[in-house]
Scaffold this motif. Structure first.
Motif, PDB file in Angstrom:
ATOM      1  N   THR A 123       7.899  -0.045 -12.305  1.00 40.44           N
ATOM      2  CA  THR A 123       7.148  -1.287 -12.467  1.00 40.44           C
ATOM      3  C   THR A 123       7.904  -2.269 -13.351  1.00 40.44           C
ATOM      4  OG1 THR A 123       5.043  -0.161 -12.148  1.00 40.44           O
ATOM      5  CG2 THR A 123       4.974  -2.259 -13.302  1.00 40.44           C
ATOM      6  N   VAL A 124       8.505  -1.784 -14.435  1.00 36.17           N
ATOM      7  CA  VAL A 124       9.316  -2.659 -15.292  1.00 36.17           C
ATOM      8  C   VAL A 124      10.464  -3.252 -14.489  1.00 36.17           C
ATOM      9  CG1 VAL A 124      10.756  -2.772 -17.358  1.00 36.17           C
ATOM     10  CG2 VAL A 124       8.683  -1.378 -17.360  1.00 36.17           C
ATOM     11  N   SER A 125      11.093  -2.419 -13.648  1.00 31.13           N
ATOM     12  CA  SER A 125      12.182  -2.913 -12.804  1.00 31.13           C
ATOM     13  C   SER A 125      11.700  -4.020 -11.874  1.00 31.13           C
ATOM     14  CB  SER A 125      12.756  -1.755 -11.974  1.00 31.13           C
ATOM     15  OG  SER A 125      13.284  -0.757 -12.810  1.00 31.13           O
ATOM     16  N   LYS A 126      10.511  -3.853 -11.340  1.00 31.89           N
ATOM     17  CA  LYS A 126       9.937  -4.875 -10.465  1.00 31.89           C
ATOM     18  C   LYS A 126       9.762  -6.196 -11.217  1.00 31.89           C
ATOM     19  CE  LYS A 126       8.618  -3.285  -6.268  1.00 31.89           C
ATOM     20  NZ  LYS A 126       8.728  -3.996  -4.997  1.00 31.89           N
ATOM     21  N   VAL A 127       9.254  -6.120 -12.443  1.00 26.17           N
ATOM     22  CA  VAL A 127       9.047  -7.336 -13.237  1.00 26.17           C
ATOM     23  C   VAL A 127      10.383  -8.012 -13.528  1.00 26.17           C
ATOM     24  CG1 VAL A 127       8.255  -8.222 -15.458  1.00 26.17           C
ATOM     25  CG2 VAL A 127       6.902  -6.486 -14.256  1.00 26.17           C
ATOM     26  N   LEU A 128      11.372  -7.240 -13.941  1.00 24.37           N
ATOM     27  CA  LEU A 128      12.682  -7.800 -14.284  1.00 24.37           C
ATOM     28  C   LEU A 128      13.376  -8.422 -13.087  1.00 24.37           C
ATOM     29  CD1 LEU A 128      14.014  -4.990 -16.650  1.00 24.37           C
ATOM     30  CD2 LEU A 128      13.037  -7.196 -17.291  1.00 24.37           C
ATOM     31  N   ASN A 129      13.056  -7.918 -11.892  1.00 21.25           N
ATOM     32  CA  ASN A 129      13.680  -8.437 -10.680  1.00 21.25           C
ATOM     33  C   ASN A 129      12.760  -9.383  -9.909  1.00 21.25           C
ATOM     34  OD1 ASN A 129      16.469  -7.010 -10.155  1.00 21.25           O
ATOM     35  ND2 ASN A 129      15.112  -5.484 -11.078  1.00 21.25           N
ATOM     36  N   ASP A 130      11.658  -9.788 -10.586  1.00 21.31           N
ATOM     37  CA  ASP A 130      10.761 -10.829 -10.080  1.00 21.31           C
ATOM     38  C   ASP A 130      10.138 -10.481  -8.740  1.00 21.31           C
ATOM     39  OD1 ASP A 130       9.435 -13.215 -10.506  1.00 21.31           O
ATOM     40  OD2 ASP A 130      10.879 -14.393  -9.356  1.00 21.31           O
ATOM     41  N   TYR A 131       9.705  -9.220  -8.595  1.00 22.25           N
ATOM     42  CA  TYR A 131       8.987  -8.836  -7.385  1.00 22.25           C
ATOM     43  C   TYR A 131       7.575  -9.417  -7.444  1.00 22.25           C
ATOM     44  CZ  TYR A 131      12.394  -5.402  -5.670  1.00 22.25           C
ATOM     45  OH  TYR A 131      13.501  -4.792  -5.163  1.00 22.25           O
ATOM     46  N   SER A 132       7.070  -9.842  -6.319  1.00 27.63           N
ATOM     47  CA  SER A 132       5.749 -10.467  -6.262  1.00 27.63           C
ATOM     48  C   SER A 132       4.609  -9.456  -6.187  1.00 27.63           C
ATOM     49  CB  SER A 132       5.659 -11.402  -5.042  1.00 27.63           C
ATOM     50  OG  SER A 132       5.838 -10.670  -3.838  1.00 27.63           O
ATOM     51  N   THR A 133       4.928  -8.172  -6.040  1.00 24.08           N
ATOM     52  CA  THR A 133       3.885  -7.159  -5.839  1.00 24.08           C
ATOM     53  C   THR A 133       3.289  -6.642  -7.141  1.00 24.08           C
ATOM     54  OG1 THR A 133       5.655  -5.517  -5.690  1.00 24.08           O
ATOM     55  CG2 THR A 133       4.758  -6.368  -3.612  1.00 24.08           C
ATOM     56  N   VAL A 134       3.786  -7.107  -8.291  1.00 23.60           N
ATOM     57  CA  VAL A 134       3.247  -6.677  -9.587  1.00 23.60           C
ATOM     58  C   VAL A 134       2.137  -7.638  -9.995  1.00 23.60           C
ATOM     59  CG1 VAL A 134       3.797  -6.156 -11.986  1.00 23.60           C
ATOM     60  CG2 VAL A 134       5.510  -5.780 -10.212  1.00 23.60           C
ATOM     61  N   SER A 135       1.040  -7.101 -10.515  1.00 23.73           N
ATOM     62  CA  SER A 135      -0.084  -7.946 -10.918  1.00 23.73           C
ATOM     63  C   SER A 135       0.308  -8.875 -12.062  1.00 23.73           C
ATOM     64  CB  SER A 135      -1.270  -7.079 -11.349  1.00 23.73           C
ATOM     65  OG  SER A 135      -1.005  -6.445 -12.581  1.00 23.73           O
ATOM     66  N   ARG A 136      -0.405  -9.985 -12.154  1.00 25.55           N
ATOM     67  CA  ARG A 136      -0.104 -10.973 -13.193  1.00 25.55           C
ATOM     68  C   ARG A 136      -0.257 -10.387 -14.589  1.00 25.55           C
ATOM     69  NH1 ARG A 136      -3.108 -16.885 -13.899  1.00 25.55           N
ATOM     70  NH2 ARG A 136      -2.031 -17.489 -15.830  1.00 25.55           N
ATOM     71  N   LEU A 141      -8.164   9.543   0.913  1.00 24.37           N
ATOM     72  CA  LEU A 141      -6.916   9.871   0.234  1.00 24.37           C
ATOM     73  C   LEU A 141      -5.988   8.662   0.215  1.00 24.37           C
ATOM     74  CD1 LEU A 141      -5.293  12.363  -0.962  1.00 24.37           C
ATOM     75  CD2 LEU A 141      -4.274  12.544   1.301  1.00 24.37           C
ATOM     76  N   LEU A 142      -5.856   7.986   1.347  1.00 22.74           N
ATOM     77  CA  LEU A 142      -4.976   6.827   1.446  1.00 22.74           C
ATOM     78  C   LEU A 142      -5.463   5.668   0.589  1.00 22.74           C
ATOM     79  CD1 LEU A 142      -4.157   6.956   5.254  1.00 22.74           C
ATOM     80  CD2 LEU A 142      -2.523   7.216   3.385  1.00 22.74           C
ATOM     81  N   GLY A 143      -6.792   5.606   0.356  1.00 20.53           N
ATOM     82  CA  GLY A 143      -7.309   4.581  -0.539  1.00 20.53           C
ATOM     83  C   GLY A 143      -6.754   4.744  -1.938  1.00 20.53           C
ATOM     84  N   GLY A 144      -6.740   5.980  -2.438  1.00 20.32           N
ATOM     85  CA  GLY A 144      -6.169   6.243  -3.753  1.00 20.32           C
ATOM     86  C   GLY A 144      -4.666   6.037  -3.784  1.00 20.32           C
ATOM     87  N   ILE A 145      -3.989   6.419  -2.707  1.00 20.06           N
ATOM     88  CA  ILE A 145      -2.538   6.219  -2.610  1.00 20.06           C
ATOM     89  C   ILE A 145      -2.201   4.739  -2.673  1.00 20.06           C
ATOM     90  CG2 ILE A 145      -0.590   6.369  -0.995  1.00 20.06           C
ATOM     91  CD1 ILE A 145      -1.790   9.080  -0.069  1.00 20.06           C
ATOM     92  N   ASP A 146      -2.922   3.934  -1.912  1.00 21.81           N
ATOM     93  CA  ASP A 146      -2.672   2.494  -1.873  1.00 21.81           C
ATOM     94  C   ASP A 146      -2.865   1.865  -3.249  1.00 21.81           C
ATOM     95  OD1 ASP A 146      -2.311  -0.062  -0.310  1.00 21.81           O
ATOM     96  OD2 ASP A 146      -4.331  -0.417  -1.085  1.00 21.81           O
ATOM     97  N   GLU A 147      -3.913   2.274  -3.952  1.00 23.48           N
ATOM     98  CA  GLU A 147      -4.190   1.740  -5.280  1.00 23.48           C
ATOM     99  C   GLU A 147      -3.036   2.029  -6.241  1.00 23.48           C
ATOM    100  OE1 GLU A 147      -7.352   2.832  -8.806  1.00 23.48           O
ATOM    101  OE2 GLU A 147      -8.087   2.819  -6.732  1.00 23.48           O
ATOM    102  N   ALA A 148      -2.554   3.271  -6.216  1.00 20.64           N
ATOM    103  CA  ALA A 148      -1.478   3.664  -7.129  1.00 20.64           C
ATOM    104  C   ALA A 148      -0.156   3.008  -6.766  1.00 20.64           C
ATOM    105  CB  ALA A 148      -1.326   5.187  -7.119  1.00 20.64           C
ATOM    106  N   LEU A 149       0.100   2.803  -5.477  1.00 15.46           N
ATOM    107  CA  LEU A 149       1.327   2.147  -5.051  1.00 15.46           C
ATOM    108  C   LEU A 149       1.383   0.712  -5.561  1.00 15.46           C
ATOM    109  CD1 LEU A 149       1.589   3.380  -1.352  1.00 15.46           C
ATOM    110  CD2 LEU A 149       3.158   3.956  -3.205  1.00 15.46           C
ATOM    111  N   LYS A 150       0.263   0.014  -5.474  1.00 21.09           N
ATOM    112  CA  LYS A 150       0.215  -1.376  -5.935  1.00 21.09           C
ATOM    113  C   LYS A 150       0.465  -1.467  -7.433  1.00 21.09           C
ATOM    114  CE  LYS A 150      -2.939  -2.989  -2.308  1.00 21.09           C
ATOM    115  NZ  LYS A 150      -4.337  -3.387  -1.985  1.00 21.09           N
ATOM    116  N   GLU A 151      -0.061  -0.502  -8.180  1.00 21.33           N
ATOM    117  CA  GLU A 151       0.141  -0.501  -9.632  1.00 21.33           C
ATOM    118  C   GLU A 151       1.611  -0.342  -9.987  1.00 21.33           C
ATOM    119  OE1 GLU A 151      -2.261   2.648 -11.081  1.00 21.33           O
ATOM    120  OE2 GLU A 151      -4.161   1.563 -10.851  1.00 21.33           O
ATOM    121  N   ARG A 152       2.353   0.377  -9.155  1.00 21.32           N
ATOM    122  CA  ARG A 152       3.747   0.675  -9.466  1.00 21.32           C
ATOM    123  C   ARG A 152       4.746  -0.177  -8.698  1.00 21.32           C
ATOM    124  NH1 ARG A 152       0.576   4.500 -10.635  1.00 21.32           N
ATOM    125  NH2 ARG A 152       1.017   5.945 -12.327  1.00 21.32           N
ATOM    126  N   GLY A 153       4.264  -1.037  -7.830  1.00 20.28           N
ATOM    127  CA  GLY A 153       5.160  -1.949  -7.130  1.00 20.28           C
ATOM    128  C   GLY A 153       5.923  -1.358  -5.972  1.00 20.28           C
TER     129      GLY A 153
END
Length: 337
Positions: free
Chosen positions: A18-31, A79-91
Protein backbone atom coordinates in the motif's frame (compact mmCIF):
# COMPACT_ATOMS: atom_id res chain seq x y z
CA UNK A 1 18.77 6.17 11.20
CA UNK A 2 17.02 6.58 7.86
CA UNK A 3 13.40 5.47 7.77
CA UNK A 4 12.54 2.62 5.40
CA UNK A 5 9.39 1.83 3.48
CA UNK A 6 8.68 -0.92 6.04
CA UNK A 7 8.92 1.66 8.84
CA UNK A 8 6.31 3.80 7.08
CA UNK A 9 4.05 0.78 6.54
CA UNK A 10 4.29 -0.26 10.19
CA UNK A 11 3.57 3.24 11.48
CA UNK A 12 0.61 3.62 9.15
CA UNK A 13 -0.78 0.18 9.93
CA UNK A 14 -0.82 -0.79 6.26
CA UNK A 15 1.14 -3.15 4.03
CA UNK A 16 4.37 -2.31 2.22
CA UNK A 17 2.42 -2.78 -1.00
CA UNK A 18 0.00 0.00 0.00
CA UNK A 19 2.86 2.41 0.78
CA UNK A 20 4.34 1.56 -2.62
CA UNK A 21 1.01 2.39 -4.24
CA UNK A 22 0.92 5.79 -2.53
CA UNK A 23 4.51 6.61 -3.50
CA UNK A 24 3.79 5.67 -7.11
CA UNK A 25 0.51 7.62 -7.18
CA UNK A 26 -1.83 4.70 -7.80
CA UNK A 27 -5.48 5.74 -7.86
CA UNK A 28 -6.72 2.58 -6.10
CA UNK A 29 -5.65 3.73 -2.61
CA UNK A 30 -8.30 5.47 -0.51
CA UNK A 31 -7.92 9.18 0.19
CA UNK A 32 -7.67 8.64 3.95
CA UNK A 33 -4.92 6.04 3.59
CA UNK A 34 -3.03 8.18 1.08
CA UNK A 35 -3.08 11.23 3.38
CA UNK A 36 -1.99 9.16 6.37
CA UNK A 37 0.96 7.62 4.51
CA UNK A 38 2.11 10.92 3.01
CA UNK A 39 1.94 12.60 6.41
CA UNK A 40 4.17 9.88 7.86
CA UNK A 41 6.56 10.14 4.90
CA UNK A 42 7.01 13.83 5.72
CA UNK A 43 7.17 13.34 9.48
CA UNK A 44 9.72 10.52 9.30
CA UNK A 45 11.67 12.27 6.53
CA UNK A 46 11.49 9.24 4.31
CA UNK A 47 13.49 9.60 1.09
CA UNK A 48 12.86 6.68 -1.26
CA UNK A 49 15.88 5.49 -3.16
CA UNK A 50 15.17 6.16 -6.83
CA UNK A 51 16.59 2.84 -7.97
CA UNK A 52 14.45 1.04 -5.44
CA UNK A 53 11.44 3.10 -6.50
CA UNK A 54 11.96 2.08 -10.09
CA UNK A 55 11.90 -1.55 -8.99
CA UNK A 56 8.78 -0.94 -6.94
CA UNK A 57 7.22 0.72 -9.95
CA UNK A 58 7.68 -2.48 -11.92
CA UNK A 59 5.58 -4.44 -9.46
CA UNK A 60 2.42 -5.64 -11.11
CA UNK A 61 0.35 -5.28 -7.89
CA UNK A 62 -1.80 -8.08 -9.31
CA UNK A 63 -3.06 -11.24 -7.65
CA UNK A 64 -4.33 -14.16 -9.68
CA UNK A 65 -7.31 -16.13 -8.48
CA UNK A 66 -7.67 -19.81 -9.32
CA UNK A 67 -11.18 -21.15 -8.85
CA UNK A 68 -12.09 -24.42 -10.52
CA UNK A 69 -15.67 -24.46 -9.25
CA UNK A 70 -18.39 -22.13 -10.49
CA UNK A 71 -19.15 -18.86 -8.73
CA UNK A 72 -22.79 -19.80 -8.16
CA UNK A 73 -22.00 -21.39 -4.78
CA UNK A 74 -23.07 -18.89 -2.07
CA UNK A 75 -19.94 -19.75 -0.09
CA UNK A 76 -17.75 -18.38 -2.86
CA UNK A 77 -19.89 -15.27 -3.28
CA UNK A 78 -19.45 -14.29 0.39
CA UNK A 79 -15.79 -15.30 0.33
CA UNK A 80 -15.11 -13.07 -2.68
CA UNK A 81 -16.78 -10.17 -0.87
CA UNK A 82 -14.13 -10.35 1.84
CA UNK A 83 -11.37 -10.84 -0.74
CA UNK A 84 -12.46 -7.77 -2.68
CA UNK A 85 -12.54 -5.64 0.47
CA UNK A 86 -9.01 -6.64 1.47
CA UNK A 87 -7.64 -6.17 -2.06
CA UNK A 88 -8.91 -2.58 -2.17
CA UNK A 89 -7.28 -1.83 1.18
CA UNK A 90 -3.92 -3.00 -0.14
CA UNK A 91 -4.10 -1.62 -3.66
CA UNK A 92 -4.03 -4.94 -5.51
CA UNK A 93 -5.81 -5.77 -8.73
CA UNK A 94 -7.34 -9.20 -9.25
CA UNK A 95 -7.38 -11.33 -12.39
CA UNK A 96 -9.08 -14.65 -12.96
CA UNK A 97 -6.66 -17.36 -14.05
CA UNK A 98 -8.62 -19.55 -16.43
CA UNK A 99 -7.31 -23.10 -16.53
CA UNK A 100 -6.48 -24.53 -19.92
CA UNK A 101 -5.66 -27.97 -18.60
CA UNK A 102 -7.29 -29.71 -21.58
CA UNK A 103 -4.47 -28.39 -23.76
CA UNK A 104 -1.63 -30.95 -23.95
CA UNK A 105 1.09 -28.28 -23.48
CA UNK A 106 -0.65 -26.41 -20.68
CA UNK A 107 1.54 -25.47 -17.71
CA UNK A 108 -0.20 -23.60 -14.93
CA UNK A 109 3.00 -22.25 -13.36
CA UNK A 110 4.10 -20.78 -16.69
CA UNK A 111 0.60 -19.39 -17.11
CA UNK A 112 0.90 -17.54 -13.79
CA UNK A 113 4.26 -16.11 -14.75
CA UNK A 114 3.06 -15.04 -18.18
CA UNK A 115 0.31 -13.01 -16.52
CA UNK A 116 2.89 -11.40 -14.20
CA UNK A 117 0.92 -12.07 -11.03
CA UNK A 118 2.66 -11.43 -7.72
CA UNK A 119 0.71 -14.13 -5.95
CA UNK A 120 -2.01 -16.73 -6.41
CA UNK A 121 -5.15 -17.31 -4.37
CA UNK A 122 -6.39 -20.86 -5.00
CA UNK A 123 -9.64 -22.41 -3.82
CA UNK A 124 -12.68 -24.42 -4.76
CA UNK A 125 -10.90 -27.50 -6.07
CA UNK A 126 -9.68 -30.95 -5.16
CA UNK A 127 -6.00 -31.77 -5.04
CA UNK A 128 -6.17 -33.92 -8.17
CA UNK A 129 -7.57 -31.06 -10.26
CA UNK A 130 -4.35 -29.04 -10.13
CA UNK A 131 -0.65 -29.83 -10.19
CA UNK A 132 -0.43 -28.10 -6.82
CA UNK A 133 3.00 -29.49 -5.90
CA UNK A 134 4.57 -27.70 -8.86
CA UNK A 135 2.80 -24.48 -7.91
CA UNK A 136 4.12 -24.76 -4.35
CA UNK A 137 7.64 -25.59 -5.59
CA UNK A 138 7.62 -22.70 -8.08
CA UNK A 139 8.18 -20.08 -5.41
CA UNK A 140 5.17 -18.06 -6.55
CA UNK A 141 3.52 -16.80 -3.34
CA UNK A 142 0.37 -18.91 -3.02
CA UNK A 143 -2.42 -19.02 -0.47
CA UNK A 144 -4.74 -22.01 -0.57
CA UNK A 145 -8.23 -21.78 0.88
CA UNK A 146 -9.61 -25.07 2.22
CA UNK A 147 -6.64 -27.14 1.08
CA UNK A 148 -3.83 -27.87 3.57
CA UNK A 149 -0.73 -27.34 1.45
CA UNK A 150 2.38 -25.46 2.56
CA UNK A 151 5.78 -24.65 1.10
CA UNK A 152 8.48 -22.02 1.41
CA UNK A 153 6.17 -19.35 -0.02
CA UNK A 154 2.84 -21.13 0.19
CA UNK A 155 0.33 -21.68 2.96
CA UNK A 156 -3.35 -22.17 3.63
CA UNK A 157 -6.37 -21.01 5.58
CA UNK A 158 -9.57 -22.85 6.42
CA UNK A 159 -12.35 -22.98 8.98
CA UNK A 160 -12.21 -25.62 11.71
CA UNK A 161 -14.35 -28.08 9.75
CA UNK A 162 -13.59 -31.14 11.85
CA UNK A 163 -14.30 -29.57 15.24
CA UNK A 164 -17.44 -27.92 13.84
CA UNK A 165 -19.01 -31.27 12.93
CA UNK A 166 -17.84 -32.85 16.17
CA UNK A 167 -19.67 -30.09 18.03
CA UNK A 168 -22.77 -30.63 15.91
CA UNK A 169 -22.87 -34.34 16.76
CA UNK A 170 -22.36 -33.59 20.47
CA UNK A 171 -25.26 -31.12 20.31
CA UNK A 172 -27.57 -33.66 18.66
CA UNK A 173 -26.51 -36.36 21.08
CA UNK A 174 -27.35 -34.01 23.92
CA UNK A 175 -30.87 -33.70 22.49
CA UNK A 176 -31.27 -37.44 22.82
CA UNK A 177 -30.52 -38.46 19.21
CA UNK A 178 -28.85 -41.83 18.77
CA UNK A 179 -29.50 -42.63 15.10
CA UNK A 180 -27.57 -39.80 13.47
CA UNK A 181 -26.83 -39.89 9.74
CA UNK A 182 -24.52 -37.86 7.51
CA UNK A 183 -25.05 -36.54 4.00
CA UNK A 184 -21.35 -35.99 3.41
CA UNK A 185 -19.52 -33.48 1.25
CA UNK A 186 -17.45 -34.05 -1.83
CA UNK A 187 -15.18 -37.12 -1.47
CA UNK A 188 -11.51 -36.23 -1.80
CA UNK A 189 -12.03 -32.55 -0.96
CA UNK A 190 -10.21 -31.25 2.11
CA UNK A 191 -13.33 -29.86 3.80
CA UNK A 192 -15.43 -32.90 2.89
CA UNK A 193 -12.90 -35.28 4.40
CA UNK A 194 -12.38 -33.14 7.52
CA UNK A 195 -16.12 -32.89 8.17
CA UNK A 196 -16.61 -36.61 7.66
CA UNK A 197 -13.70 -37.36 10.01
CA UNK A 198 -15.29 -35.12 12.62
CA UNK A 199 -18.57 -36.98 12.29
CA UNK A 200 -16.95 -40.38 12.79
CA UNK A 201 -14.83 -39.26 15.74
CA UNK A 202 -17.73 -37.59 17.54
CA UNK A 203 -20.00 -40.59 17.02
CA UNK A 204 -17.28 -42.87 18.37
CA UNK A 205 -16.68 -40.60 21.37
CA UNK A 206 -20.42 -40.69 22.15
CA UNK A 207 -20.45 -44.49 21.92
CA UNK A 208 -22.76 -44.41 18.89
CA UNK A 209 -22.53 -46.87 16.01
CA UNK A 210 -22.08 -45.46 12.50
CA UNK A 211 -24.03 -47.75 10.20
CA UNK A 212 -22.71 -47.68 6.59
CA UNK A 213 -26.20 -47.05 5.23
CA UNK A 214 -26.36 -43.86 7.31
CA UNK A 215 -23.46 -42.28 5.41
CA UNK A 216 -24.56 -40.87 2.06
CA UNK A 217 -22.02 -39.48 -0.39
CA UNK A 218 -22.87 -35.98 -1.62
CA UNK A 219 -21.17 -32.99 -3.23
CA UNK A 220 -22.48 -30.04 -1.19
CA UNK A 221 -25.33 -29.37 -3.65
CA UNK A 222 -29.07 -29.15 -3.06
CA UNK A 223 -29.65 -31.99 -5.50
CA UNK A 224 -27.50 -34.50 -3.63
CA UNK A 225 -28.99 -33.38 -0.33
CA UNK A 226 -32.44 -34.11 -1.72
CA UNK A 227 -31.46 -37.52 -3.09
CA UNK A 228 -29.52 -38.40 0.04
CA UNK A 229 -32.45 -37.65 2.30
CA UNK A 230 -34.82 -39.73 0.16
CA UNK A 231 -32.34 -42.59 0.49
CA UNK A 232 -32.16 -42.22 4.27
CA UNK A 233 -35.93 -41.99 4.68
CA UNK A 234 -36.33 -45.27 2.76
CA UNK A 235 -34.31 -47.20 5.35
CA UNK A 236 -36.19 -49.71 7.53
CA UNK A 237 -34.98 -47.77 10.57
CA UNK A 238 -34.54 -44.19 9.48
CA UNK A 239 -32.34 -41.72 11.38
CA UNK A 240 -33.74 -39.14 13.77
CA UNK A 241 -31.10 -36.54 12.87
CA UNK A 242 -29.03 -35.77 9.78
CA UNK A 243 -25.81 -33.75 9.57
CA UNK A 244 -25.36 -32.25 6.10
CA UNK A 245 -22.14 -31.16 4.39
CA UNK A 246 -23.50 -27.72 3.47
CA UNK A 247 -26.56 -25.52 3.80
CA UNK A 248 -27.48 -26.21 0.18
CA UNK A 249 -27.40 -29.92 0.91
CA UNK A 250 -29.50 -29.38 4.05
CA UNK A 251 -32.09 -27.36 2.12
CA UNK A 252 -32.39 -30.21 -0.36
CA UNK A 253 -32.77 -32.64 2.55
CA UNK A 254 -35.45 -30.45 4.08
CA UNK A 255 -37.37 -30.46 0.80
CA UNK A 256 -37.25 -34.28 0.62
CA UNK A 257 -38.48 -34.60 4.20
CA UNK A 258 -41.36 -32.21 3.52
CA UNK A 259 -42.41 -34.16 0.42
CA UNK A 260 -42.32 -37.41 2.41
CA UNK A 261 -44.54 -35.95 5.12
CA UNK A 262 -41.81 -36.15 7.76
CA UNK A 263 -42.14 -33.33 10.29
CA UNK A 264 -38.99 -31.29 10.98
CA UNK A 265 -37.94 -31.10 13.77
CA UNK A 266 -40.59 -33.20 15.54
CA UNK A 267 -39.69 -36.39 13.69
CA UNK A 268 -36.35 -35.47 12.15
CA UNK A 269 -33.63 -32.91 12.94
CA UNK A 270 -31.46 -31.43 10.17
CA UNK A 271 -28.22 -29.43 10.48
CA UNK A 272 -26.40 -27.60 7.67
CA UNK A 273 -22.98 -25.96 7.30
CA UNK A 274 -21.97 -22.41 6.22
CA UNK A 275 -24.91 -20.20 7.34
CA UNK A 276 -25.74 -18.78 3.91
CA UNK A 277 -28.54 -16.23 3.57
CA UNK A 278 -31.10 -18.91 2.66
CA UNK A 279 -30.54 -20.68 5.98
CA UNK A 280 -32.40 -17.91 7.78
CA UNK A 281 -35.36 -17.65 5.40
CA UNK A 282 -36.27 -21.28 4.66
CA UNK A 283 -39.11 -22.73 6.70
CA UNK A 284 -38.36 -23.99 9.22
CA UNK A 285 -35.19 -21.90 9.53
CA UNK A 286 -32.03 -23.96 9.39
CA UNK A 287 -29.81 -24.89 12.30
CA UNK A 288 -26.31 -24.68 10.87
CA UNK A 289 -22.59 -24.18 11.47
CA UNK A 290 -21.61 -20.60 10.75
CA UNK A 291 -18.23 -19.94 9.23
CA UNK A 292 -17.37 -16.28 8.73
CA UNK A 293 -16.90 -16.35 4.97
CA UNK A 294 -16.04 -12.65 4.41
CA UNK A 295 -13.51 -12.82 7.27
CA UNK A 296 -12.00 -15.91 5.68
CA UNK A 297 -11.54 -13.98 2.43
CA UNK A 298 -10.06 -10.91 4.12
CA UNK A 299 -7.63 -12.98 6.15
CA UNK A 300 -6.58 -14.94 3.07
CA UNK A 301 -5.49 -11.74 1.34
CA UNK A 302 -3.64 -10.56 4.46
CA UNK A 303 -1.70 -13.83 4.53
CA UNK A 304 -0.97 -13.76 0.81
CA UNK A 305 0.19 -10.13 0.99
CA UNK A 306 2.67 -11.10 3.68
CA UNK A 307 3.98 -13.98 1.58
CA UNK A 308 4.51 -11.51 -1.28
CA UNK A 309 6.26 -8.68 0.60
CA UNK A 310 8.14 -10.82 3.14
CA UNK A 311 9.87 -13.66 1.25
CA UNK A 312 11.25 -15.17 4.46
CA UNK A 313 7.94 -15.17 6.32
CA UNK A 314 6.95 -18.61 7.67
CA UNK A 315 4.24 -20.36 5.64
CA UNK A 316 0.83 -19.74 7.24
CA UNK A 317 -1.42 -22.57 8.37
CA UNK A 318 -4.45 -20.79 9.80
CA UNK A 319 -7.64 -22.40 11.10
CA UNK A 320 -10.56 -20.10 11.95
CA UNK A 321 -13.23 -20.97 14.53
CA UNK A 322 -16.88 -21.66 13.70
CA UNK A 323 -20.16 -21.28 15.59
CA UNK A 324 -23.21 -23.51 15.80
CA UNK A 325 -26.34 -21.45 15.11
CA UNK A 326 -29.43 -23.16 16.53
CA UNK A 327 -32.66 -22.41 14.71
CA UNK A 328 -35.84 -24.36 13.98
CA UNK A 329 -34.74 -27.56 12.20
CA UNK A 330 -33.42 -29.25 15.34
CA UNK A 331 -35.16 -30.48 18.45
CA UNK A 332 -35.29 -33.36 20.91
CA UNK A 333 -35.21 -36.87 19.48
CA UNK A 334 -38.72 -38.27 18.94
CA UNK A 335 -39.93 -40.81 21.48
CA UNK A 336 -39.78 -44.42 20.36
CA UNK A 337 -43.20 -45.99 19.83
Amino acid sequence: MTATIRDIAKAAGVSVATVSKVLNDYSTVSRATREKVLALVAEMQFRPNEAARSLVGRRSMTIGILLTSGLSNPFFVHLLGGIDEALKERGYDLIYLAQLSAHPEYNFVQHCRSRNVEGVLAFGFQLGELDADKLVASGIPTLFIDLNLTGKRAGYISSDNKEAVEGTVRYLHGLGHRRIANIAGLPGSYVGERRLAGFHEAMDAAGLTVHPENIVVGDFTQETGYRGMRQLLALPQRPTAVVCGSDKSAIGALQAAREAGVAVPDELSIVGFDDIDEARVVHPSLTTVRQDMPALGRRAIELLDRLIVEPEAPPPAVILPTQLIVRETTGPAPREH
